[in-house]
Design a protein around this motif. Structure first.
Motif, PDB file in Angstrom:
ATOM      1  N   ARG A 168     -26.141 -28.359  19.452  1.00 36.70           N
ATOM      2  CA  ARG A 168     -25.760 -26.960  19.649  1.00 36.70           C
ATOM      3  C   ARG A 168     -24.427 -26.861  20.390  1.00 36.70           C
ATOM      4  O   ARG A 168     -23.539 -26.077  20.000  1.00 36.70           O
ATOM      5  CB  ARG A 168     -26.851 -26.232  20.426  1.00 36.70           C
ATOM      6  N   ALA A 169     -24.260 -27.668  21.423  1.00 38.87           N
ATOM      7  CA  ALA A 169     -23.008 -27.657  22.184  1.00 38.87           C
ATOM      8  C   ALA A 169     -21.834 -28.136  21.332  1.00 38.87           C
ATOM      9  O   ALA A 169     -20.716 -27.624  21.448  1.00 38.87           O
ATOM     10  CB  ALA A 169     -23.151 -28.534  23.426  1.00 38.87           C
ATOM     11  N   HIS A 170     -22.092 -29.112  20.477  1.00 35.75           N
ATOM     12  CA  HIS A 170     -21.039 -29.652  19.608  1.00 35.75           C
ATOM     13  C   HIS A 170     -20.464 -28.565  18.708  1.00 35.75           C
ATOM     14  O   HIS A 170     -19.243 -28.458  18.555  1.00 35.75           O
ATOM     15  CB  HIS A 170     -21.623 -30.786  18.767  1.00 35.75           C
ATOM     16  N   TYR A 171     -21.333 -27.760  18.125  1.00 40.69           N
ATOM     17  CA  TYR A 171     -20.872 -26.747  17.168  1.00 40.69           C
ATOM     18  C   TYR A 171     -20.380 -25.471  17.840  1.00 40.69           C
ATOM     19  O   TYR A 171     -19.671 -24.681  17.210  1.00 40.69           O
ATOM     20  CB  TYR A 171     -21.971 -26.427  16.160  1.00 40.69           C
ATOM     21  N   GLN A 172     -20.727 -25.273  19.099  1.00 40.22           N
ATOM     22  CA  GLN A 172     -20.220 -24.103  19.806  1.00 40.22           C
ATOM     23  C   GLN A 172     -18.701 -24.130  19.907  1.00 40.22           C
ATOM     24  O   GLN A 172     -18.054 -23.077  19.937  1.00 40.22           O
ATOM     25  CB  GLN A 172     -20.837 -24.021  21.206  1.00 40.22           C
ATOM     26  N   THR A 232     -25.190 -42.879  -7.437  1.00 36.18           N
ATOM     27  CA  THR A 232     -25.493 -43.397  -6.100  1.00 36.18           C
ATOM     28  C   THR A 232     -24.203 -43.738  -5.349  1.00 36.18           C
ATOM     29  O   THR A 232     -24.220 -44.511  -4.396  1.00 36.18           O
ATOM     30  CB  THR A 232     -26.384 -44.644  -6.180  1.00 36.18           C
ATOM     31  N   ALA A 233     -23.086 -43.160  -5.782  1.00 40.52           N
ATOM     32  CA  ALA A 233     -21.797 -43.412  -5.130  1.00 40.52           C
ATOM     33  C   ALA A 233     -21.831 -42.886  -3.694  1.00 40.52           C
ATOM     34  O   ALA A 233     -22.578 -41.957  -3.372  1.00 40.52           O
ATOM     35  CB  ALA A 233     -20.676 -42.737  -5.907  1.00 40.52           C
ATOM     36  N   PRO A 234     -21.036 -43.474  -2.818  1.00 40.92           N
ATOM     37  CA  PRO A 234     -21.037 -43.031  -1.411  1.00 40.92           C
ATOM     38  C   PRO A 234     -20.622 -41.573  -1.251  1.00 40.92           C
ATOM     39  O   PRO A 234     -19.868 -41.026  -2.063  1.00 40.92           O
ATOM     40  CB  PRO A 234     -20.011 -43.961  -0.752  1.00 40.92           C
ATOM     41  N   VAL A 235     -21.108 -40.961  -0.209  1.00 38.01           N
ATOM     42  CA  VAL A 235     -20.650 -39.632   0.188  1.00 38.01           C
ATOM     43  C   VAL A 235     -19.230 -39.779   0.745  1.00 38.01           C
ATOM     44  O   VAL A 235     -18.887 -40.816   1.315  1.00 38.01           O
ATOM     45  CB  VAL A 235     -21.605 -39.042   1.251  1.00 38.01           C
ATOM     46  N   LYS A 236     -18.403 -38.755   0.559  1.00 38.22           N
ATOM     47  CA  LYS A 236     -16.995 -38.850   0.950  1.00 38.22           C
ATOM     48  C   LYS A 236     -16.716 -38.193   2.306  1.00 38.22           C
ATOM     49  O   LYS A 236     -17.383 -37.247   2.715  1.00 38.22           O
ATOM     50  CB  LYS A 236     -16.129 -38.165  -0.120  1.00 38.22           C
ATOM     51  N   SER A 237     -15.704 -38.695   2.974  1.00 41.67           N
ATOM     52  CA  SER A 237     -15.243 -38.086   4.216  1.00 41.67           C
ATOM     53  C   SER A 237     -14.151 -37.065   3.904  1.00 41.67           C
ATOM     54  O   SER A 237     -13.292 -37.304   3.048  1.00 41.67           O
ATOM     55  CB  SER A 237     -14.698 -39.151   5.176  1.00 41.67           C
ATOM     56  N   LEU A 238     -14.194 -35.940   4.599  1.00 36.37           N
ATOM     57  CA  LEU A 238     -13.176 -34.898   4.447  1.00 36.37           C
ATOM     58  C   LEU A 238     -12.161 -35.077   5.566  1.00 36.37           C
ATOM     59  O   LEU A 238     -12.339 -34.552   6.670  1.00 36.37           O
ATOM     60  CB  LEU A 238     -13.817 -33.515   4.503  1.00 36.37           C
ATOM     61  N   GLY A 255     -18.840 -34.025   0.112  1.00 37.06           N
ATOM     62  CA  GLY A 255     -17.973 -34.325   1.245  1.00 37.06           C
ATOM     63  C   GLY A 255     -18.531 -33.806   2.552  1.00 37.06           C
ATOM     64  O   GLY A 255     -19.129 -32.727   2.614  1.00 37.06           O
ATOM     65  N   VAL A 256     -18.315 -34.577   3.621  1.00 34.70           N
ATOM     66  CA  VAL A 256     -18.806 -34.225   4.950  1.00 34.70           C
ATOM     67  C   VAL A 256     -17.706 -34.512   5.967  1.00 34.70           C
ATOM     68  O   VAL A 256     -17.066 -35.575   5.905  1.00 34.70           O
ATOM     69  CB  VAL A 256     -20.071 -35.042   5.306  1.00 34.70           C
ATOM     70  N   PRO A 257     -17.461 -33.610   6.911  1.00 33.41           N
ATOM     71  CA  PRO A 257     -16.465 -33.874   7.958  1.00 33.41           C
ATOM     72  C   PRO A 257     -16.905 -35.045   8.841  1.00 33.41           C
ATOM     73  O   PRO A 257     -18.081 -35.115   9.223  1.00 33.41           O
ATOM     74  CB  PRO A 257     -16.429 -32.567   8.760  1.00 33.41           C
ATOM     75  N   PRO A 258     -16.009 -35.942   9.179  1.00 30.71           N
ATOM     76  CA  PRO A 258     -16.375 -37.065  10.067  1.00 30.71           C
ATOM     77  C   PRO A 258     -16.890 -36.603  11.420  1.00 30.71           C
ATOM     78  O   PRO A 258     -17.641 -37.332  12.073  1.00 30.71           O
ATOM     79  CB  PRO A 258     -15.055 -37.839  10.203  1.00 30.71           C
ATOM     80  N   ASN A 259     -16.523 -35.399  11.844  1.00 38.38           N
ATOM     81  CA  ASN A 259     -16.912 -34.914  13.162  1.00 38.38           C
ATOM     82  C   ASN A 259     -18.204 -34.096  13.130  1.00 38.38           C
ATOM     83  O   ASN A 259     -18.474 -33.333  14.050  1.00 38.38           O
ATOM     84  CB  ASN A 259     -15.799 -34.066  13.780  1.00 38.38           C
ATOM     85  N   GLU A 312     -12.134 -30.509   9.529  1.00 41.26           N
ATOM     86  CA  GLU A 312     -12.130 -29.657  10.721  1.00 41.26           C
ATOM     87  C   GLU A 312     -12.114 -28.172  10.354  1.00 41.26           C
ATOM     88  O   GLU A 312     -12.896 -27.384  10.904  1.00 41.26           O
ATOM     89  CB  GLU A 312     -10.949 -30.008  11.622  1.00 41.26           C
ATOM     90  N   PRO A 313     -11.241 -27.727   9.438  1.00 44.20           N
ATOM     91  CA  PRO A 313     -11.314 -26.318   9.019  1.00 44.20           C
ATOM     92  C   PRO A 313     -12.684 -25.935   8.473  1.00 44.20           C
ATOM     93  O   PRO A 313     -13.144 -24.805   8.687  1.00 44.20           O
ATOM     94  CB  PRO A 313     -10.234 -26.224   7.932  1.00 44.20           C
ATOM     95  N   LEU A 314     -13.344 -26.861   7.791  1.00 47.19           N
ATOM     96  CA  LEU A 314     -14.674 -26.574   7.248  1.00 47.19           C
ATOM     97  C   LEU A 314     -15.660 -26.314   8.382  1.00 47.19           C
ATOM     98  O   LEU A 314     -16.481 -25.384   8.313  1.00 47.19           O
ATOM     99  CB  LEU A 314     -15.159 -27.733   6.381  1.00 47.19           C
ATOM    100  N   LEU A 315     -15.589 -27.116   9.446  1.00 45.47           N
ATOM    101  CA  LEU A 315     -16.473 -26.914  10.591  1.00 45.47           C
ATOM    102  C   LEU A 315     -16.198 -25.569  11.262  1.00 45.47           C
ATOM    103  O   LEU A 315     -17.126 -24.881  11.689  1.00 45.47           O
ATOM    104  CB  LEU A 315     -16.300 -28.055  11.595  1.00 45.47           C
ATOM    105  N   PHE A 316     -14.935 -25.186  11.338  1.00 51.25           N
ATOM    106  CA  PHE A 316     -14.600 -23.884  11.922  1.00 51.25           C
ATOM    107  C   PHE A 316     -15.109 -22.732  11.049  1.00 51.25           C
ATOM    108  O   PHE A 316     -15.291 -21.614  11.536  1.00 51.25           O
ATOM    109  CB  PHE A 316     -13.085 -23.752  12.126  1.00 51.25           C
ATOM    110  N   SER A 317     -15.337 -23.012   9.759  1.00 50.48           N
ATOM    111  CA  SER A 317     -15.868 -21.972   8.868  1.00 50.48           C
ATOM    112  C   SER A 317     -17.383 -21.866   8.966  1.00 50.48           C
ATOM    113  O   SER A 317     -17.996 -21.031   8.289  1.00 50.48           O
ATOM    114  CB  SER A 317     -15.469 -22.273   7.413  1.00 50.48           C
ATOM    115  N   GLY A 318     -17.993 -22.724   9.791  1.00 58.44           N
ATOM    116  CA  GLY A 318     -19.430 -22.668   9.979  1.00 58.44           C
ATOM    117  C   GLY A 318     -20.209 -23.533   9.020  1.00 58.44           C
ATOM    118  O   GLY A 318     -21.428 -23.355   8.876  1.00 58.44           O
ATOM    119  N   HIS A 319     -19.555 -24.496   8.354  1.00 58.00           N
ATOM    120  CA  HIS A 319     -20.224 -25.351   7.380  1.00 58.00           C
ATOM    121  C   HIS A 319     -19.996 -26.822   7.725  1.00 58.00           C
ATOM    122  O   HIS A 319     -18.953 -27.193   8.269  1.00 58.00           O
ATOM    123  CB  HIS A 319     -19.712 -25.057   5.970  1.00 58.00           C
ATOM    124  N   THR A 320     -20.982 -27.633   7.400  1.00 58.51           N
ATOM    125  CA  THR A 320     -20.897 -29.058   7.744  1.00 58.51           C
ATOM    126  C   THR A 320     -20.792 -29.962   6.519  1.00 58.51           C
ATOM    127  O   THR A 320     -20.849 -31.181   6.656  1.00 58.51           O
ATOM    128  CB  THR A 320     -22.137 -29.475   8.558  1.00 58.51           C
TER     129      THR A 320
END
Length: 372
Positions: free
Chosen positions: A325-329, A198-204, A228-232, A209-217
């Motif tokens: 949708r606009a955020h990920y565009q 039950t440990a916390p999820v981690k911030s990347l 891990g999840v991007p803060p953005n 940011e590179p992960l978001l540009f790769s199309g993954h959250t």
């Protein structure tokens, strides 16, 4: 070489290379072994218990910091590798010893991830654990489910913190990470499948940011047991995405089942931010599937909901959908195609024949859940 003297550098290089080859070769061999239907009944649920215990132990170690350890470790190792290679080249030293160390680290990480977690891709279906009958659906069922999940999201939409213009307020990432990390505890009391860390999820912080540009959250790094999840990540999806990655740590490797698990964890939460995110995401998956089958009917479902008594909440849901949708565009581009191709190949290599499309197959689970 005199008897009793230490191994030469060439011998050590050879040992490292041989070990790296053995560890790398073991990964597809283990996958092939676990993929055999006749043997799966032998390996599970023992393997899942082993994997869950290993992930919990690793999570206990890495949870001392709120950010992903592997994120910084990977960056540090990359810098060190480049620096040491440049120094060897500058000094005209042999590159093979350097390569043997890099190969060993990569192979050991891959082996730990495969043997310790990734074989969960071959585990029995989550539907079997939950007693769900998951099958094909009709368009009428899909339209009804879309309407239901939209209504549930709309009833919570106004309860989520918002700005004066109705947009979702930014939330404390680390607070949500703690809540999401522990979100499966209530479900674990009813189903052992959801037991584990039950440990916390981690911030990347570095690679987010590179992960978001790769199309993954989000990403689950098995070698350190860190979801891990991007803060953005888009605000509406953030709690759901956190719970999705936390599901992987419990040994739920399938993407569609991690999505459904995230829905269960969010919808069962007392925190309205998680509850809303769960129903919002369920609606999106169903709506996207309905738009793919019958765009006109999908629009009609939404228009009828907007004209209903909960129209204000529906409008907020649709506003969040447009904002997401606009955020990920802003992250769309050629790198996204590369990231999708790599992820698709990875998923298919572990038996998820639909590849990246498996993220959307959660719709079958969501429809089966309504039939209960």
């Amino acid at each position: 070489m005199p008897e009793g003297s230490p191994p030469t550098r060439d011998v050590m290089t050879g040992i490292r290379l041989a070990t790296a080859v053995a560890l790398a070769a073991a990964c597809p061999l283990l996958a092939l072994l676990f993929s055999q239907p006749d043997l799966q009944a032998v390996f599970f649920p023992g393997y899942r218990r082993f994997s869950r215990a290993l992930m919990s132990a690793l999570a206990d170690v890495t949870s001392v910091v709120p950010f992903a350890v592997w994120d910084w470790l990977l960056a540090g190792l990359a810098v060190a590798a480049i620096a040491t290679l440049a120094r060897r080249i500058r000094r005209h030293q042999r590159v093979l010893p350097w390569f043997s160390v890099v190969a060993l680290i990569v192979a050991a990480t891959a082996f730990l991830g495969t043997a310790g977690w990734a074989l969960n891709h071959y585990a029995p279906r989550l539907s079997q654990d939950l007693g769900l009958e998951v099958g094909q659906h009709s368009e009428d069922q899909l339209a009804s489910a879309t309407s239901h999940y939209l209504d549930q999201a709309a009833s919570r939409a106004a309860l989520v913190p918002r700005e004066e213009d109705g947009t979702l307020s930014q939330q404390d990432f680390y607070e949500l990470a703690r809540i999401a990390g522990a979100s499966y505890a209530p479900l674990a009391q009813r189903c052992e499948t959801f037991s584990g860390s039950t440990a916390p999820v981690k911030s990347l912080l570095l690679l987010g940011e590179p992960l978001l540009f790769s199309g993954h959250t989000g990403i689950f790094w098995a070698a350190t047991a860190e979801p891990g999840v991007p803060p953005n990540t888009a605000t509406a999806e953030l709690p759901f995405t956190m719970c999705h990655e936390a599901a992987h740590r419990l040994g739920i490797a399938s993407e569609e089942e991690a999505n459904f698990s995230a829905f269960l964890a969010c919808s069962a939460s007392d925190d309205v931010r998680l509850s809303y995110s769960g129903y919002y995401s369920a609606f999106n998956y169903c709506a996207n599937a309905l738009f793919a089958e019958d765009p006109e009917r999908a629009r009609q479902v939404i228009l009828e909901a907007l004209a209903g008594e909960n129209g204000t909440g529906v409008a907020l849901v649709m506003q969040d959908r447009s904002a997401t949708r606009a955020h990920y565009q802003a992250y769309e581009g050629p790198f996204e195609d590369v990231g999708t191709t790599v992820n698709d190949a990875y998923l298919k290599s572990f038996g998820e024949r639909a590849g990246v499309r498996s993220y959307g197959l959660v719709v079958d689970y969501l429809l089966a859940w309504l039939d209960e």
